[in-house]
Design a protein around this motif. Structure first.
Motif, mmCIF file in Angstrom:
data_model
loop_
_atom_site.group_PDB
_atom_site.id
_atom_site.type_symbol
_atom_site.label_atom_id
_atom_site.label_comp_id
_atom_site.label_asym_id
_atom_site.label_seq_id
_atom_site.Cartn_x
_atom_site.Cartn_y
_atom_site.Cartn_z
ATOM 1 N N GLN A 2 0.838 -1.194 0.000
ATOM 2 C CA GLN A 2 0.000 0.000 0.000
ATOM 3 C C GLN A 2 0.871 1.241 0.000
ATOM 4 N N ARG A 3 0.520 2.191 -0.845
ATOM 5 C CA ARG A 3 1.240 3.458 -0.904
ATOM 6 C C ARG A 3 0.477 4.497 -0.093
ATOM 7 N N THR A 4 1.052 4.845 1.048
ATOM 8 C CA THR A 4 0.437 5.825 1.940
ATOM 9 C C THR A 4 1.229 7.115 1.869
ATOM 10 N N ALA A 40 -5.320 11.828 -3.614
ATOM 11 C CA ALA A 40 -6.149 10.638 -3.390
ATOM 12 C C ALA A 40 -6.247 9.779 -4.646
ATOM 13 N N LYS A 41 -6.029 10.368 -5.796
ATOM 14 C CA LYS A 41 -6.027 9.612 -7.050
ATOM 15 C C LYS A 41 -4.682 8.916 -7.282
ATOM 16 N N ASP A 49 -2.822 5.082 -2.407
ATOM 17 C CA ASP A 49 -3.849 4.212 -1.835
ATOM 18 C C ASP A 49 -4.514 4.859 -0.627
ATOM 19 N N GLU A 50 -3.720 5.577 0.159
ATOM 20 C CA GLU A 50 -4.238 6.278 1.334
ATOM 21 C C GLU A 50 -3.530 7.621 1.440
ATOM 22 N N VAL A 71 -14.519 10.892 0.270
ATOM 23 C CA VAL A 71 -13.309 10.324 -0.320
ATOM 24 C C VAL A 71 -12.815 9.211 0.613
ATOM 25 N N PRO A 72 -13.051 7.958 0.250
ATOM 26 C CA PRO A 72 -12.790 6.851 1.181
ATOM 27 C C PRO A 72 -11.329 6.637 1.556
ATOM 28 N N ASN A 73 -10.398 7.077 0.733
ATOM 29 C CA ASN A 73 -8.987 6.823 1.040
ATOM 30 C C ASN A 73 -8.281 8.034 1.653
ATOM 31 N N VAL A 74 -9.071 8.965 2.202
ATOM 32 C CA VAL A 74 -8.503 10.131 2.899
ATOM 33 C C VAL A 74 -8.932 10.083 4.350
ATOM 34 N N ARG A 75 -7.958 10.247 5.238
ATOM 35 C CA ARG A 75 -8.292 10.398 6.661
ATOM 36 C C ARG A 75 -7.517 11.587 7.204
#
Length: 170
Positions: free
Chosen positions: A6-8, A30-31, A34-35, A66-70
């Protein structure tokens, strides 16, 4: 067969207040990753307009779709925050040539401290290249008749009313 790594990435700043330029950098990041973790830096030497928790709430509302943003708050060095998050990339937005110089210097220092972290620069979209949090605060504070419609050109909608209320309180 090996599992895909995973690329964070982290995108850190004070975001006081968050601007349309910040929003654009997060959405574009985010595009690419991955996170994306938006890190709201808490600097005890600064006196922000909004508390860290308020800034976090703005960001969470803005990026709820945006599901991969926290969004997280942090103190200390950004490279330490990146390590804590398991990030391998630090995203930085660049608006102007003077930003480039400052960001390049910071990237070199970060690379010296944490050579395993990469810094990725994203150029600000032309529509947002003139926007800064400082400019927004000046417009909201000094503009005697600053309206929601005017601020809509600079900041995400969830920030407009709290910004106007905050500067009117001061």
């Amino acid at each position: 067969m090996s599992a895909k790594r995973q690329r964070t990435a982290i995108y850190a700043g004070t975001f006081d207040p968050v601007t349309l330029g910040h929003e654009d950098i997060v959405l574009r990041s985010a595009k690419l990753f991955d996170e994306v973790i938006v890190g709201i830096g808490i600097n005890p030497d600064k006196h922000p307009l909004f508390s860290a928790e308020e800034r976090k709430q703005f960001m969470e509302e803005i990026f709820a779709h945006v599901p991969n943003v926290r969004v997280e708050c942090f103190t200390g060095l950004t490279v330490d925050f990146a390590h804590e998050c398991g990030a391998s990339v630090m995203v930085r937005g660049v608006r102007t040539v003077s930003d480039t110089e400052l960001e390049f210097t910071m990237a070199l220092a970060n690379h010296t401290i944490a050579p395993e972290l990469e810094t990725v620069f994203l150029m600000a979209a032309e529509a947002y290249s003139h926007i800064s949090s400082t400019l927004i605060k000046q417009i909201a504070t000094m503009g005697q008749n600053t309206s929601s419609e005017q601020l809509r050109k600079f900041v995400p909608v969830p920030v407009i009313q709290p910004l106007l209320e905050r500067v009117r309180q001061q």
